[in-house]
Structures are given as C-alpha cells and as structure tokens.
Enzyme design. Sequence first.
Site, PDB file in Angstrom:
ATOM      1  N   GLY A 233      20.648 -80.956 -79.462  1.00 51.89           N
ATOM      2  CA  GLY A 233      19.863 -81.631 -80.492  1.00 51.89           C
ATOM      3  C   GLY A 233      19.666 -80.874 -81.791  1.00 51.89           C
ATOM      4  O   GLY A 233      19.100 -81.412 -82.740  1.00 51.89           O
ATOM      5  N   PRO A 269      24.502 -77.910 -76.749  1.00 47.20           N
ATOM      6  CA  PRO A 269      24.664 -78.270 -78.161  1.00 47.20           C
ATOM      7  C   PRO A 269      25.990 -78.984 -78.420  1.00 47.20           C
ATOM      8  O   PRO A 269      27.010 -78.648 -77.819  1.00 47.20           O
ATOM      9  CB  PRO A 269      24.663 -76.905 -78.866  1.00 47.20           C
ATOM     10  N   GLY A 270      25.961 -79.957 -79.282  1.00 45.53           N
ATOM     11  CA  GLY A 270      27.202 -80.621 -79.686  1.00 45.53           C
ATOM     12  C   GLY A 270      27.382 -80.448 -81.182  1.00 45.53           C
ATOM     13  O   GLY A 270      28.177 -79.651 -81.667  1.00 45.53           O
ATOM     14  N   ARG A 271      26.538 -81.166 -81.933  1.00 46.69           N
ATOM     15  CA  ARG A 271      26.633 -81.192 -83.389  1.00 46.69           C
ATOM     16  C   ARG A 271      26.585 -79.800 -84.034  1.00 46.69           C
ATOM     17  O   ARG A 271      27.353 -79.513 -84.944  1.00 46.69           O
ATOM     18  CB  ARG A 271      25.470 -82.034 -83.924  1.00 46.69           C
ATOM     19  N   CYS A 338      36.431-105.644 -92.479  1.00 46.37           N
ATOM     20  CA  CYS A 338      35.729-106.876 -92.864  1.00 46.37           C
ATOM     21  C   CYS A 338      34.298-106.896 -92.347  1.00 46.37           C
ATOM     22  O   CYS A 338      33.938-107.683 -91.462  1.00 46.37           O
ATOM     23  CB  CYS A 338      36.500-108.073 -92.337  1.00 46.37           C
ATOM     24  N   GLU A 339      33.514-105.994 -92.849  1.00 43.11           N
ATOM     25  CA  GLU A 339      32.088-105.888 -92.518  1.00 43.11           C
ATOM     26  C   GLU A 339      31.413-105.288 -93.742  1.00 43.11           C
ATOM     27  O   GLU A 339      31.917-104.306 -94.292  1.00 43.11           O
ATOM     28  CB  GLU A 339      31.850-104.874 -91.379  1.00 43.11           C
ATOM     29  N   TYR A 367      30.649 -86.452 -83.492  1.00 39.08           N
ATOM     30  CA  TYR A 367      30.453 -87.908 -83.443  1.00 39.08           C
ATOM     31  C   TYR A 367      31.259 -88.635 -84.527  1.00 39.08           C
ATOM     32  O   TYR A 367      30.835 -89.662 -85.035  1.00 39.08           O
ATOM     33  CB  TYR A 367      28.952 -88.254 -83.525  1.00 39.08           C
TER      34      TYR A 367
END
Length: 404
Positions: A233, A269-271, A338-339, A367
Amino acid sequence: MKYKANNYFIDGIKTSFLAKKFSTPLYCYSYKKIKENVVNFKNDFNTINPLICFAVKANSNKKLLIELRKLGLGADVVSMGELMKALKSGIKPNKIVFSGVGKTNVEIDYAIKNKILLINAESKSEILEIEKIAKTRNKKVDIGIRLNPNTDAKTLSQISTGKKENKFGVSEKIFLELVKYVNKSKNLNLKCVSVHIGSQILEIKPYQKMLKILDKIIKKTKYKFEYIDLGGGMGINYGKNKKKLNLKKYAENIKSFMKKHNSRIIFEPGRSIIGNTGFLISKITYIKENEKKNFIILDAAMNDLIRPALYNAKHQIIPVTKNKKKSKKTHEFVGPICESTDKFLSVKKFQKLKEKDLVIICDVGAYGMSLSSNYNLRPKPSEILIKNSQIKIISKRQSLKELM
Ligand code: LLP
C-alpha cells in the site's frame, strides 16, 4: 531519465529511438530504477529484516519477476495464474504468500501441493475449505488469517481495503473465534496474522492506527504468531503531488511494535517497487482542434492503461522532444477507444505539439500492463526492459492474428 539537447533519454537511451525500433504504444521499464527502489525499500526497513513479497498483481511480467527474485524478493499472489508465474520465475515457494477473498479449491490445492509459505485466509468458509483439502491430502497446512482492522487508509475509496464495509479480511470478533478454531485443528497450522488496508497510501497515520489495532487484537489472542504480514500500500509520487510517505518513520513504528510482538514481518509492496519504473511511450495519431481545447489523440488508450479512466488517476505526460513554444489552448490527451472515459489528462500550457510527435505517460509500472485488456479488440503493447544499456523485449506486442 532526463532530457539531453531537448530529447528525453531513459537510462541513456533516446526515447525516439525506442519508439522507432519497437513501435508504439510501448511499455518501457528501467532496471536501474527497479534496483534503486528495491535497495531503498530494504534500507528503509533494514532494522526489521522483513520478508518482502512483491505483489504480483502490480506487474506480472515474468522477466521482471525474475529480476525482482534476483534482487531477493518473494511474491504475494492472488490467483493460480499469479502463483504459477511466480513459481515459473524461480521464486521459492517458501517466499510466496497467497491472498484473496475467493480462492477456489483448485487454487488452494495447487498452493498446498507447491508448499508455499502461507495461505492467508480471508473467511471462515475458506479456512474450512483449506482444512478439508489438507485433511484429504493428510497434511498440516500453514495459514494466516487476514484481519480487517477497520482502518481508513485515507486513499481513493476504490483502492481502500481495510474498512469494515470492504470485503477483505475478517472482523476482530470473527478473527478471535477463528484463531481458537485453527489452533485446535489437526490439519491447519496458524502462523500468521495479515492486514492490508489499501493502496497508494501517502499518510503514515493509517498505518500507525493499524499497528495499534493489531497490537490490541494480537494481545487478546494470547497467541504467538510466527509472522505478521503488514501488506503493501505504500504510495508513490505521481509527478505533481509532492507528498511522500515517511517509510523510515513507519519502520520505527514497526520496530517498537516488534518489541511487544517478536514475529517476522512480511510486506507485500507492489506500486512502491515497480510504479515509477515504467513509461508508456505513445505517438500522436491526430490533433483535433476544438474551440476550447485540442484533443491530442494518442495511439495508446484505456485498454493499455486504465488507471485514469477507472480511478481518475493522474499520470504526468511529457513530450519526448521538448520545445519552448507553449500552446494557448488546453491539451486533452485521449485514446482512440469509443468511450468518453478514454482520456488520460488535460493540461494547460503544454508545449505545442504536432501529429506524429511522441509523448510519454509516466509512472505506469504498477497496474499499467497488468490491468490492460483487449477492449475494442486492440492488441496489447510490447514491453521492453533497459538493463545495463541493453534493451530486451520482455513481452511481445500481441498480433491481430492472436486476437482473431
Ligand atoms: N497485498 C494485498 C493483499 C493487496 O490487495 C494489494 C493490492 C497489495 C498487497 C499491493 O498493494 P500496493 O503496494 O501495490 O499498493 N489497481 C489499483 C490498485 C489496487 C491494489 C489492489 N491490492 C491502482 O491501479 O491503483
């Protein structure tokens, strides 16, 4: 990472050269930065000697996992796919923890067979399922129980996980009951209490609160946990925001916590390990002038990087070749999907741009590619890694043939 004669270089390599050679959109990672992040993380927590399990969901590229393994990290996985990838990357089972609220019996069985360090269970039903499988296999399985500490992580609601209204972990009351239950089980070995309160956390207070609650609840159990898994986190700086989580202070808080609870700390931890190591290089397909703003239509889209569309996340965008001419109109960087949410960023006073110019969307290592999709039937981009001045393709661009 810097401009030399107005051209942006990533680890000594000219970005425009990368775009030409590998085409765009292109994910590019810096090994130097990855190593720096791992070393810094270890230094910040060196007084604790934690087991650092990289959250594979942040980036599951096998070549990157191999590099992280060589730098000493284990893995935090949340699916059979991630577990298989971690094992295939050579990460030792005794450095792998398995989280997630919905592990199926097939996934649990696979984890047991591979003798991973811990299955961090998130409900009574899951514990009963693990016990059942362990019994049929005549094994005693090491598990953790994820506690929901009901702590506000003060981050985006979509990536907050530690409040009682979130689906993650179990409440204090159930936790205390489960500790008793597992303690008596012949097929389960309770080794860990785990928590993870959310992602992109930039304030220390939620962590301090989490430690306080953990302290109180662990004391109530009178149980000696071999491991305390504090999750991940830790937030990063996405360009403009200058807030920084004080990891050294967090380490000090954990150190005093450990005086009361002498367990090995696990982090997931990732981010903070991979976030700022990735760049998404994209070419401007068209510039569409509107009365109030210019739509800068990129060849990258929300299928390549969904964070802005999904969380309204702001990733800084920089030009590959700098000039001094400022645009009077706001630039709105968008993709071709197309959004209306296929929009990366609106910037005032950006430099003047023209069609075919290149830009970089920054800090996309976490991510980014792991949340990419084939929406609008767009092939996934290539990923490259720059390591010691060498460029390696670490995943090939999908071909349209694969998608047919
Ligand atoms: N451990 C568990 C149990 C988790 O659920 C997560 C992230 C982590 C560790 C790693 O958290 P980190 O250190 O990377 O913050 N897609 C969102 C983030 C979702 C995070 C989900 N869980 C985003 O792009 O911001």
